[in-house]
Motif scaffolding. Structure first.
Motif, PDB file in Angstrom:
ATOM      1  N   ALA A 106     -23.963 -16.412 -64.636  1.00  0.00           N
ATOM      2  CA  ALA A 106     -23.407 -15.801 -65.288  1.00  0.00           C
ATOM      3  C   ALA A 106     -22.379 -15.282 -64.112  1.00  0.00           C
ATOM      4  CB  ALA A 106     -24.198 -14.705 -66.305  1.00  0.00           C
ATOM      5  N   PRO A 107     -20.890 -15.425 -63.724  1.00  0.00           N
ATOM      6  CA  PRO A 107     -20.894 -14.418 -62.802  1.00  0.00           C
ATOM      7  C   PRO A 107     -20.473 -13.479 -62.855  1.00  0.00           C
ATOM      8  CG  PRO A 107     -18.764 -15.634 -64.176  1.00  0.00           C
ATOM      9  CD  PRO A 107     -21.082 -16.247 -64.677  1.00  0.00           C
ATOM     10  N   SER A 108     -19.947 -12.023 -61.896  1.00  0.00           N
ATOM     11  CA  SER A 108     -20.197 -11.049 -62.184  1.00  0.00           C
ATOM     12  C   SER A 108     -18.495 -10.910 -62.094  1.00  0.00           C
ATOM     13  CB  SER A 108     -20.333 -10.290 -61.055  1.00  0.00           C
ATOM     14  OG  SER A 108     -19.160  -9.121 -60.254  1.00  0.00           O
ATOM     15  N   ILE A 109     -18.238 -10.017 -62.941  1.00  0.00           N
ATOM     16  CA  ILE A 109     -16.580  -9.617 -63.540  1.00  0.00           C
ATOM     17  C   ILE A 109     -15.834  -8.830 -62.395  1.00  0.00           C
ATOM     18  CG2 ILE A 109     -15.527  -8.326 -65.239  1.00  0.00           C
ATOM     19  CD1 ILE A 109     -16.537  -9.374 -67.470  1.00  0.00           C
ATOM     20  N   ARG A 110     -16.801  -7.882 -61.797  1.00  0.00           N
ATOM     21  CA  ARG A 110     -16.000  -7.039 -60.614  1.00  0.00           C
ATOM     22  C   ARG A 110     -15.754  -8.229 -59.279  1.00  0.00           C
ATOM     23  NH1 ARG A 110     -16.427  -4.338 -55.801  1.00  0.00           N
ATOM     24  NH2 ARG A 110     -14.967  -2.796 -55.884  1.00  0.00           N
ATOM     25  N   ASP A 111     -16.745  -8.929 -59.272  1.00  0.00           N
ATOM     26  CA  ASP A 111     -16.480 -10.325 -57.763  1.00  0.00           C
ATOM     27  C   ASP A 111     -15.283 -11.037 -58.235  1.00  0.00           C
ATOM     28  OD1 ASP A 111     -18.555  -8.829 -56.706  1.00  0.00           O
ATOM     29  OD2 ASP A 111     -19.857 -10.493 -57.098  1.00  0.00           O
ATOM     30  N   LEU A 112     -14.586 -11.434 -59.592  1.00  0.00           N
ATOM     31  CA  LEU A 112     -14.021 -12.196 -59.803  1.00  0.00           C
ATOM     32  C   LEU A 112     -12.428 -11.617 -59.843  1.00  0.00           C
ATOM     33  CD1 LEU A 112     -15.611 -14.205 -62.659  1.00  0.00           C
ATOM     34  CD2 LEU A 112     -15.255 -15.184 -60.538  1.00  0.00           C
ATOM     35  N   ALA A 113     -12.953 -10.485 -60.417  1.00  0.00           N
ATOM     36  CA  ALA A 113     -11.324  -9.363 -60.422  1.00  0.00           C
ATOM     37  C   ALA A 113     -11.496  -9.117 -59.186  1.00  0.00           C
ATOM     38  CB  ALA A 113     -11.574  -8.304 -61.565  1.00  0.00           C
ATOM     39  N   LEU A 114     -11.935  -8.964 -58.006  1.00  0.00           N
ATOM     40  CA  LEU A 114     -11.666  -8.775 -56.505  1.00  0.00           C
ATOM     41  C   LEU A 114     -10.684  -9.559 -56.186  1.00  0.00           C
ATOM     42  CD1 LEU A 114     -12.203  -5.964 -54.858  1.00  0.00           C
ATOM     43  CD2 LEU A 114     -14.479  -7.475 -54.216  1.00  0.00           C
ATOM     44  N   ASP A 127      -9.573  -3.200 -54.570  1.00  0.00           N
ATOM     45  CA  ASP A 127     -11.018  -2.217 -55.172  1.00  0.00           C
ATOM     46  C   ASP A 127     -10.699  -1.505 -56.447  1.00  0.00           C
ATOM     47  OD1 ASP A 127     -13.371  -3.098 -53.103  1.00  0.00           O
ATOM     48  OD2 ASP A 127     -12.013  -1.607 -51.784  1.00  0.00           O
ATOM     49  N   GLY A 128     -10.093  -1.024 -56.171  1.00  0.00           N
ATOM     50  CA  GLY A 128      -9.782   0.508 -57.541  1.00  0.00           C
ATOM     51  C   GLY A 128      -9.124  -0.561 -58.842  1.00  0.00           C
ATOM     52  N   VAL A 129      -8.242  -1.680 -58.730  1.00  0.00           N
ATOM     53  CA  VAL A 129      -8.218  -2.481 -59.916  1.00  0.00           C
ATOM     54  C   VAL A 129      -9.140  -3.069 -60.067  1.00  0.00           C
ATOM     55  CG1 VAL A 129      -6.490  -4.541 -60.350  1.00  0.00           C
ATOM     56  CG2 VAL A 129      -5.485  -3.151 -58.097  1.00  0.00           C
ATOM     57  N   ALA A 130      -9.972  -4.102 -59.961  1.00  0.00           N
ATOM     58  CA  ALA A 130     -11.001  -4.596 -60.337  1.00  0.00           C
ATOM     59  C   ALA A 130     -11.859  -3.948 -60.496  1.00  0.00           C
ATOM     60  CB  ALA A 130     -11.937  -5.348 -58.534  1.00  0.00           C
ATOM     61  N   ASP A 131     -12.219  -3.161 -60.522  1.00  0.00           N
ATOM     62  CA  ASP A 131     -12.869  -1.324 -61.275  1.00  0.00           C
ATOM     63  C   ASP A 131     -12.647  -1.523 -62.427  1.00  0.00           C
ATOM     64  OD1 ASP A 131     -15.136  -0.803 -59.382  1.00  0.00           O
ATOM     65  OD2 ASP A 131     -13.918   0.728 -57.461  1.00  0.00           O
ATOM     66  N   LYS A 132     -11.015  -1.184 -62.448  1.00  0.00           N
ATOM     67  CA  LYS A 132     -10.053  -1.490 -63.850  1.00  0.00           C
ATOM     68  C   LYS A 132     -10.623  -2.280 -64.416  1.00  0.00           C
ATOM     69  CE  LYS A 132      -6.877   1.741 -62.329  1.00  0.00           C
ATOM     70  NZ  LYS A 132      -5.121   2.168 -62.315  1.00  0.00           N
ATOM     71  N   ILE A 133     -10.461  -3.689 -63.800  1.00  0.00           N
ATOM     72  CA  ILE A 133     -10.660  -4.959 -65.213  1.00  0.00           C
ATOM     73  C   ILE A 133     -12.392  -5.061 -64.952  1.00  0.00           C
ATOM     74  CG2 ILE A 133     -10.999  -7.247 -64.854  1.00  0.00           C
ATOM     75  CD1 ILE A 133      -8.815  -7.146 -62.642  1.00  0.00           C
ATOM     76  N   ALA A 134     -13.567  -5.004 -64.627  1.00  0.00           N
ATOM     77  CA  ALA A 134     -14.477  -4.302 -64.786  1.00  0.00           C
ATOM     78  C   ALA A 134     -14.853  -3.582 -66.052  1.00  0.00           C
ATOM     79  CB  ALA A 134     -15.917  -4.285 -63.683  1.00  0.00           C
ATOM     80  N   GLN A 135     -14.229  -2.039 -65.694  1.00  0.00           N
ATOM     81  CA  GLN A 135     -14.386  -1.173 -66.876  1.00  0.00           C
ATOM     82  C   GLN A 135     -13.976  -1.921 -68.101  1.00  0.00           C
ATOM     83  OE1 GLN A 135     -16.329   2.166 -65.447  1.00  0.00           O
ATOM     84  NE2 GLN A 135     -16.811   1.830 -68.436  1.00  0.00           N
ATOM     85  N   ARG A 136     -12.412  -2.261 -68.305  1.00  0.00           N
ATOM     86  CA  ARG A 136     -11.599  -2.791 -69.474  1.00  0.00           C
ATOM     87  C   ARG A 136     -12.878  -3.976 -70.703  1.00  0.00           C
ATOM     88  NH1 ARG A 136      -8.787  -0.902 -73.289  1.00  0.00           N
ATOM     89  NH2 ARG A 136      -7.478  -0.855 -71.413  1.00  0.00           N
ATOM     90  N   SER A 181      -5.091 -10.674 -65.602  1.00  0.00           N
ATOM     91  CA  SER A 181      -3.811 -10.873 -67.116  1.00  0.00           C
ATOM     92  C   SER A 181      -4.666  -9.866 -68.463  1.00  0.00           C
ATOM     93  CB  SER A 181      -3.595 -12.532 -67.178  1.00  0.00           C
ATOM     94  OG  SER A 181      -3.230 -12.597 -66.363  1.00  0.00           O
ATOM     95  N   ALA A 182      -5.649 -10.656 -69.130  1.00  0.00           N
ATOM     96  CA  ALA A 182      -6.623  -9.509 -69.642  1.00  0.00           C
ATOM     97  C   ALA A 182      -6.320  -8.210 -69.761  1.00  0.00           C
ATOM     98  CB  ALA A 182      -7.606 -10.225 -70.227  1.00  0.00           C
ATOM     99  N   ALA A 183      -7.031  -7.467 -69.079  1.00  0.00           N
ATOM    100  CA  ALA A 183      -7.126  -5.819 -68.486  1.00  0.00           C
ATOM    101  C   ALA A 183      -5.704  -5.593 -69.046  1.00  0.00           C
ATOM    102  CB  ALA A 183      -7.602  -6.157 -67.326  1.00  0.00           C
ATOM    103  N   PHE A 184      -4.535  -6.139 -68.255  1.00  0.00           N
ATOM    104  CA  PHE A 184      -3.082  -5.813 -67.803  1.00  0.00           C
ATOM    105  C   PHE A 184      -1.801  -6.429 -68.612  1.00  0.00           C
ATOM    106  CE2 PHE A 184      -5.559  -4.815 -63.805  1.00  0.00           C
ATOM    107  CZ  PHE A 184      -5.697  -3.217 -64.047  1.00  0.00           C
ATOM    108  N   SER A 185      -1.949  -7.554 -69.061  1.00  0.00           N
ATOM    109  CA  SER A 185      -0.774  -7.709 -70.090  1.00  0.00           C
ATOM    110  C   SER A 185      -1.587  -8.367 -71.265  1.00  0.00           C
ATOM    111  CB  SER A 185      -0.885  -9.592 -69.322  1.00  0.00           C
ATOM    112  OG  SER A 185      -0.474  -9.529 -68.213  1.00  0.00           O
ATOM    113  N   VAL A 186      -2.608  -7.605 -71.736  1.00  0.00           N
ATOM    114  CA  VAL A 186      -2.380  -7.582 -73.274  1.00  0.00           C
ATOM    115  C   VAL A 186      -2.611  -6.156 -73.240  1.00  0.00           C
ATOM    116  CG1 VAL A 186      -4.952  -7.458 -74.648  1.00  0.00           C
ATOM    117  CG2 VAL A 186      -4.025  -9.095 -73.064  1.00  0.00           C
TER     118      VAL A 186
END
Length: 268
Positions: A106-114, A127-136, A181-186
């Protein structure tokens, strides 16, 4: 929602197809989903729907177009454009009733988001954007599991994605962009808009894209097999309502009608 699963051969290294083992379908009563389904049906083009439901595959034109026959007519279809609409349709009409694609490991969401954040937002903000995506995704994991079969574990890694077409696996290299896209376009605040925009982003992730010119021939051949034996057959039957926007997108173009050819030959 619990389920028993049986493994299927994925043909994809590190990923395993899983399908629900004769699990009864869940009856969907959400008015938002039912409304979006009706919207798709209202926008359906009857003739296009019939052509795609009843077509016969003839052959490929290039890496994104193919020839199909319906009755006496020959058409050229852009299967890349059509595949987006197929998957958007499947997200809504198979809502809560998908099979599963297990991602192992299972891949890490934060690593992919980064990865996506570095490309789209710059190194200084990554880093800040990746944290927001993972939190979402972490905050929404129960809902994503129940509705979309997107399972996220306690370590914020993606364990499964929905199977929208049997034995079809999307290009996992697109996962970072999907998460961004899911974190910021949805639209996560309005129920109807959430399901509409999230379904669109998910469909974009699953839609097929032609291989690059420099890709190995084996990858190009595999892509052609997927389109011929997975994507195009999924359009057949009565389960796909072709939207009228396919006409403006030039996703389906009539090339010839056999009776017209007869008349040409008769004049020769």
């Amino acid at each position: 929602m619990s389920a028993e699963f049986s493994a299927l051969d994925s043909g994809s290294s590190g990923k395993t197809f899983m399908a629900a083992d004769k699990e009864p379908r869940v009856e969907v009563r959400l008015t938002s989903i039912l409304g979006l389904r009706k919207e798709l049906q209202r926008r359906a083009h009857q003739e296009l729907t019939q052509i795609l439901n009843e077509h016969t595959f003839v052959g490929f034109v290039d890496s994104r177009r193919a020839l199909v026959q319906h009755r006496t007519r020959l058409y050229m279809v852009d299967f890349c454009k059509i595949s987006y609409h197929l998957f958007y349709h499947r997200v809504l009409f198979d809502f809560m009733n998908y099979g599963r694609l297990l991602l192992q490991p299972a891949p890490s969401i934060r690593d992919l988001a980064l990865l996506a954040a570095h490309e789209l937002d710059g190194a200084a903000n990554a880093d800040g954007v990746a944290d927001k995506i993972a939190q979402r995704f972490s905050d929404s994991r129960e809902m994503l599991e129940e509705y979309f079969h997107i399972r996220i574990n306690d370590a914020c890694c993606i364990e499964s994605m929905p199977m929208l077409v049997r034995d079809y696996s999307p290009d996992y290299d697109k996962l970072p962009l999907f998460l961004h896209s899911a974190a910021f376009s949805v639209n996560w605040d309005d129920e109807v808009q959430f399901f509409k925009t999230f379904s669109s982003v998910l469909a974009t992730f699953y839609a097929v894209e032609p291989p690059l010119a420099g890709d190995p021939q084996a990858a190009k051949d595999e892509f052609s097999l997927v389109v011929e034996h997975r994507i195009l057959p999924a359009l057949k039957g009565s389960s796909f309502w072709a939207p009228d926007i396919l006409l403006t997108e030039n996703a389906l173009v009539q090339l010839v009608d056999v009776p017209d050819l007869y008349r040409i030959f008769e004049r020769c």
